[in-house]
Design an enzyme around this catalytic site. Structure first.
Site, PDB file in Angstrom:
ATOM      1  N   HIS A 121       0.851  -1.195   0.000  1.00  0.00           N
ATOM      2  CA  HIS A 121       0.000   0.000   0.000  1.00  0.00           C
ATOM      3  C   HIS A 121       0.889   1.249   0.000  1.00  0.00           C
ATOM      4  O   HIS A 121       0.838   2.076   0.906  1.00  0.00           O
ATOM      5  CB  HIS A 121      -0.915  -0.032   1.217  1.00  0.00           C
ATOM      6  CG  HIS A 121      -2.235   0.641   1.000  1.00  0.00           C
ATOM      7  ND1 HIS A 121      -2.325   1.979   0.702  1.00  0.00           N
ATOM      8  CD2 HIS A 121      -3.502   0.162   1.036  1.00  0.00           C
ATOM      9  CE1 HIS A 121      -3.620   2.291   0.580  1.00  0.00           C
ATOM     10  NE2 HIS A 121      -4.350   1.209   0.767  1.00  0.00           N
ATOM     11  N   ASP A 180     -10.495   6.185  -6.160  1.00  0.00           N
ATOM     12  CA  ASP A 180     -10.341   4.968  -5.356  1.00  0.00           C
ATOM     13  C   ASP A 180     -10.852   3.849  -6.250  1.00  0.00           C
ATOM     14  O   ASP A 180     -11.968   3.361  -6.086  1.00  0.00           O
ATOM     15  CB  ASP A 180     -11.127   5.066  -4.053  1.00  0.00           C
ATOM     16  CG  ASP A 180     -10.827   3.901  -3.101  1.00  0.00           C
ATOM     17  OD1 ASP A 180     -10.002   3.043  -3.476  1.00  0.00           O
ATOM     18  OD2 ASP A 180     -11.425   3.857  -2.010  1.00  0.00           O
ATOM     19  N   GLU A 238      -1.553   0.410  -5.967  1.00  0.00           N
ATOM     20  CA  GLU A 238      -1.498  -0.931  -5.379  1.00  0.00           C
ATOM     21  C   GLU A 238      -1.648  -1.983  -6.486  1.00  0.00           C
ATOM     22  O   GLU A 238      -2.703  -2.095  -7.100  1.00  0.00           O
ATOM     23  CB  GLU A 238      -2.614  -1.092  -4.344  1.00  0.00           C
ATOM     24  CG  GLU A 238      -2.622  -0.006  -3.279  1.00  0.00           C
ATOM     25  CD  GLU A 238      -4.017   0.232  -2.711  1.00  0.00           C
ATOM     26  OE1 GLU A 238      -4.642  -0.745  -2.232  1.00  0.00           O
ATOM     27  OE2 GLU A 238      -4.490   1.382  -2.755  1.00  0.00           O
TER      28      GLU A 238
END
Length: 335
Positions: free
Chosen positions: A181, A247, A299
């Site tokens: 992350h 996101d 990620e």
């Protein structure tokens, strides 16, 4: 402790303590004076530093003390696992057997629950003159089935490429889809001015709880990073959609993405099919509330909630099997 190669060094120091347990930091430095720092706590990628014309530049968001790593909800630099991202309704099935976990994100489970790899202090060893090996055994925490032995190896070569390899084996059918992350901020300029290219034609459609619906959507408008685009421009394009941040999970293959500024670039490579990007500010809560982002998490993983969507990729690890995944991050000086 030092181990010297021809051009490389690995240096071990104590970074802090969890209870009576020491947390170690390892610094790997190559012939170009490029270095990475990694921590035993959460097998964290703590820093990535390059030297240009005698000046050091950090390329990733990082803290200088253990407390901030423990307290932050942003998982800064941590190894996330067994499974990164959300699992719908905190349940899944493997070969007709149902498993129910404790939800920690509404009805869903996020990043494998509250006792995942991101909250563990790993065993460690200097693996070679340019790599460090972290190991940890997970024994059914958060109701995941099976005892899972995980190895996370960080290496840095003289081509300024960081490689993270994840190996795992299990004594029981389970899931495995880890990631790092890490949050990138590669220059002094605002993250909105930095340019992103994602080699992707499709991204994952999600519901209001950020759970994948199973649909893959075309990367158009805000989500179109097929050519270099300023992150700020992408954020502006989100506004008509009533969204304020990225996101999102993109379908990628091999060379996943490049982040660049005027001075330097980072190329990201993966042997899996997903890249999650997340614009955030882990260092300033007030700015985070105002959507003044300081960095972008990138990620590399199998697409989220793949266990419920067979075409998203395979995250099942069967009993007595072993699996290995590799993420790569290559620094390039541009001018």
């Amino acid at each position: 402790m030092h181990r010297m190669g021809r051009n490389m060094t690995v240096k071990k120091t104590i970074f802090g303590e969890i209870g009576t347990d020491p947390v170690y930091s390892y610094k790997i430095t190559n012939k170009n004076e490029t270095s990475i720092d990694v921590l035993t706590y959460a097998a964290t990628w703590q820093n990535f530093e390059v030297v240009e014309d005698g000046v050091k530049h950090s390329l990733i968001e990082h803290f200088d003390n253990l407390d901030d790593y423990i307290k932050t909800p942003y998982m800064v630099g941590k190894t996330i696992g067994r499974v990164a991202g959300r699992i719908k309704d905190a349940k899944f099935s493997i070969n007709g057997v149902d498993y129910q976990m404790t939800p920690n994100n509404g009805k869903n489970v996020m990043h494998s629950g509250d006792h995942g790899l991101q909250s563990q202090n790993f065993d460690s060893t200097i693996d070679s003159d340019n790599s460090v090996l972290f190991t940890h055994t997970v024994k059914g925490e958060d109701e995941f089935p099976g005892t899972l032995t995980v190895e996370v190896r960080y290496s840095l070569n003289d081509d300024d490429e960081v490689q993270i390899t994840y190996n795992a084996k299990t004594d029981h059918d389970t899931l495995f889809n880890p990631t790092c992350h890490v949050y990138f901020d590669i220059d002094d300029e605002n993250i909105r001015q930095q340019q992103l290219k994602i080699n992707s034609k499709r991204f994952v459609d999600v519901d209001a709880k950020k759970i994948p619906t199973g649909k893959l959507l075309a990367t158009t408008n805000a989500y179109d990073f097929k050519n270099f685009k300023k992150i700020g421009q992408g954020l502006k394009q989100l506004k008509p959609l009533d969204k304020v941040e990225f996101d999102d999970a993109f379908v990628v293959n091999k060379k996943a993405a490049t982040l660049k500024s005027e001075h330097r670039a980072i190329d990201l490579y993966t042997d899996r099919d997903g890249l999650v990007i997340f614009t955030a500010n882990p260092v300033d809560a007030l700015k985070a509330q105002n959507h003044e982002f300081s960095s972008i998490a990138m990620e590399l993983q199998t697409l989220p909630d793949a266990i419920h969507h067979p075409d998203f990729g395979n995250t099942i690890l069967l009993a007595n099997q072993e699996v290995s995944y590799t993420n790569k991050y290559k620094y390039r000086k541009l001018n």
